[in-house]
Motif scaffolding. Structure first.
Motif, PDB file in Angstrom:
ATOM      1  N   PRO A  37       2.283 -11.421 -23.477  1.00 30.76           N
ATOM      2  CA  PRO A  37       3.113 -11.976 -24.557  1.00 30.76           C
ATOM      3  C   PRO A  37       4.168 -12.960 -24.046  1.00 30.76           C
ATOM      4  O   PRO A  37       4.417 -13.986 -24.685  1.00 30.76           O
ATOM      5  N   ALA A  38       4.752 -12.673 -22.882  1.00 36.12           N
ATOM      6  CA  ALA A  38       5.769 -13.574 -22.339  1.00 36.12           C
ATOM      7  C   ALA A  38       5.185 -14.946 -22.064  1.00 36.12           C
ATOM      8  O   ALA A  38       5.804 -15.981 -22.362  1.00 36.12           O
ATOM      9  N   ASN A  39       3.980 -14.986 -21.503  1.00 34.78           N
ATOM     10  CA  ASN A  39       3.350 -16.271 -21.199  1.00 34.78           C
ATOM     11  C   ASN A  39       2.794 -16.961 -22.441  1.00 34.78           C
ATOM     12  O   ASN A  39       2.580 -18.180 -22.430  1.00 34.78           O
ATOM     13  N   ALA A  40       2.559 -16.179 -23.496  1.00 32.23           N
ATOM     14  CA  ALA A  40       2.105 -16.763 -24.759  1.00 32.23           C
ATOM     15  C   ALA A  40       3.268 -17.221 -25.629  1.00 32.23           C
ATOM     16  O   ALA A  40       3.065 -17.885 -26.650  1.00 32.23           O
ATOM     17  N   GLY A  41       4.487 -16.827 -25.250  1.00 31.60           N
ATOM     18  CA  GLY A  41       5.664 -17.203 -26.024  1.00 31.60           C
ATOM     19  C   GLY A  41       5.798 -16.441 -27.324  1.00 31.60           C
ATOM     20  O   GLY A  41       6.327 -16.953 -28.309  1.00 31.60           O
ATOM     21  N   ILE A  42       5.312 -15.185 -27.332  1.00 30.95           N
ATOM     22  CA  ILE A  42       5.389 -14.349 -28.538  1.00 30.95           C
ATOM     23  C   ILE A  42       6.095 -13.042 -28.210  1.00 30.95           C
ATOM     24  O   ILE A  42       6.344 -12.729 -27.047  1.00 30.95           O
ATOM     25  N   ASP A  43       6.413 -12.273 -29.236  1.00 36.39           N
ATOM     26  CA  ASP A  43       7.080 -10.992 -29.030  1.00 36.39           C
ATOM     27  C   ASP A  43       6.182 -10.025 -28.277  1.00 36.39           C
ATOM     28  O   ASP A  43       4.957  -9.999 -28.466  1.00 36.39           O
ATOM     29  N   ASP A  44       6.803  -9.220 -27.427  1.00 35.74           N
ATOM     30  CA  ASP A  44       6.081  -8.215 -26.656  1.00 35.74           C
ATOM     31  C   ASP A  44       5.611  -7.094 -27.581  1.00 35.74           C
ATOM     32  O   ASP A  44       6.424  -6.416 -28.206  1.00 35.74           O
ATOM     33  N   VAL A  45       4.288  -6.896 -27.660  1.00 39.60           N
ATOM     34  CA  VAL A  45       3.763  -5.809 -28.492  1.00 39.60           C
ATOM     35  C   VAL A  45       3.545  -4.541 -27.683  1.00 39.60           C
ATOM     36  O   VAL A  45       3.435  -3.452 -28.250  1.00 39.60           O
ATOM     37  N   PHE A  46       3.492  -4.666 -26.352  1.00 35.97           N
ATOM     38  CA  PHE A  46       3.157  -3.511 -25.531  1.00 35.97           C
ATOM     39  C   PHE A  46       4.364  -2.629 -25.229  1.00 35.97           C
ATOM     40  O   PHE A  46       4.266  -1.400 -25.224  1.00 35.97           O
ATOM     41  N   GLY A  47       5.513  -3.248 -24.979  1.00 36.60           N
ATOM     42  CA  GLY A  47       6.713  -2.468 -24.689  1.00 36.60           C
ATOM     43  C   GLY A  47       7.061  -1.490 -25.791  1.00 36.60           C
ATOM     44  O   GLY A  47       7.294  -0.297 -25.519  1.00 36.60           O
TER      45      GLY A  47
END
Length: 289
Positions: free
Chosen positions: A137-147
């Motif tokens: 998600p960080a590299n995609a520029g979106i919110d982290d869904v896994f955390g």
């Protein structure tokens, strides 16, 4: 078919569970490796293994950290896809397998396969990558869904909620209602995933180092052929995975200008298309292999 796991102690002292199922007619048959998605230990592949071994191929399966009988590292936040690829490389050396006829991976297993092919060129002949995101998600520029999912599991103290939500997302209520026995079997297998294992593999998916877009060309140069498969109902992946396909194809074309990477959408299937799209998946993969 027996799915009893063998155990191998990695150089890091972690334990990796695996099963090597020989082809029905030839104990020296080429080996196909099956690599799992998050939360799915290797017995979820049983029906696929039956088809592959009957067609003259041997099949190697393994569990990532905290899945099945595989253990986790001391630092749950440290795992990367390079680490997951190195685990498989160590297992292949242990088993004396110099070359895989194919790597078939779904989701986490597909991402691991692309990283492995780039990291160990020439070890995989045919790469089959199914239903994978391209980066963290960080590299995609979106919110982290896994955390937040890891936090929810930690708060609940069990995997039940995340597994049930995952099954709904992957398979859909209609398919599960029509296949109650297989749904129950898959759910029980998924519940064997430990919370530590879930967090460990989510760490790889969340890592700043996870960006397959930087690996695909090298992966293409490291294999002879490739196939991308995705479930029709798997969110935006039927379109998003074409970028990964194009990168692998670019790498293949450096060796063979006429090389082409096949791309197949499994009708009415979701994220684990070898389960709810079994017949189409097996027919497509068997023809490719």
């Amino acid at each position: 078919m027996s799915t009893t796991a063998s155990l191998f102690t990695l150089p890091s002292s972690r334990v990796l569970s695996y099963a090597l199922t020989r082809a029905i007619s030839d104990s020296d048959a080429p080996v196909v490796l099956l690599s799992n998605s998050l939360c799915t230990p290797f017995p979820t592949w049983d029906a696929v293994v039956n088809k592959l071994t009957a067609s003259g191929l041997s099949v190697l399966r393994y569990d990532p950290p905290g899945h099945g009988g595989s253990t986790v590292p001391a630092d749950l936040s440290s795992t990367t896809f390079d680490d997951l690829a190195e685990d498989v490389h160590a297992l292949l050396r242990h088993l004396g397998i110099d070359r895989l006829h194919a790597w078939i991976g779904v989701s986490l297993g597909a991402a691991t396969g692309i990283v492995f092919a780039a990291k160990y060129p020439g070890t995989v002949r045919k790469l089959v990558a199914c239903d994978t995101i391209s980066c963290s998600p960080a590299n995609a520029g979106i919110d982290d869904v896994f955390g937040p999912r890891v936090a929810a599991v930690r708060q609940a103290g069990k995997m039940d909620g995340i597994i049930d939500g995952t099954l709904d997302r992957w398979l859909g209520r209609a398919w599960m209602d029509a296949h109650p026995d297989e749904t129950s079997r898959i759910r029980e297998l998924m519940l064997s995933t430990t919370i530590d294992g879930f967090e460990t593999c989510c760490a790889a998916l969340r890592s700043d180092t996870f960006d397959l877009r930087l690996k695909t060309e090298a992966a293409g140069q490291g294999v002879e052929e490739a196939l991308f498969i995705v479930g029709e109902k798997d969110a935006n992946l039927p379109e998003a995975m074409k970028e990964l396909r194009d990168g692998v194809e670019k790498g293949l074309k450096t060796k063979n200008a006429s090389a082409r990477v096949d791309f197949h959408v499994v009708p009415n299937a979701g994220h684990v298309c070898y389960i709810d799209g079994f017949d189409d998946f097996v027919a497509t993969v068997t023809m490719f292999l």
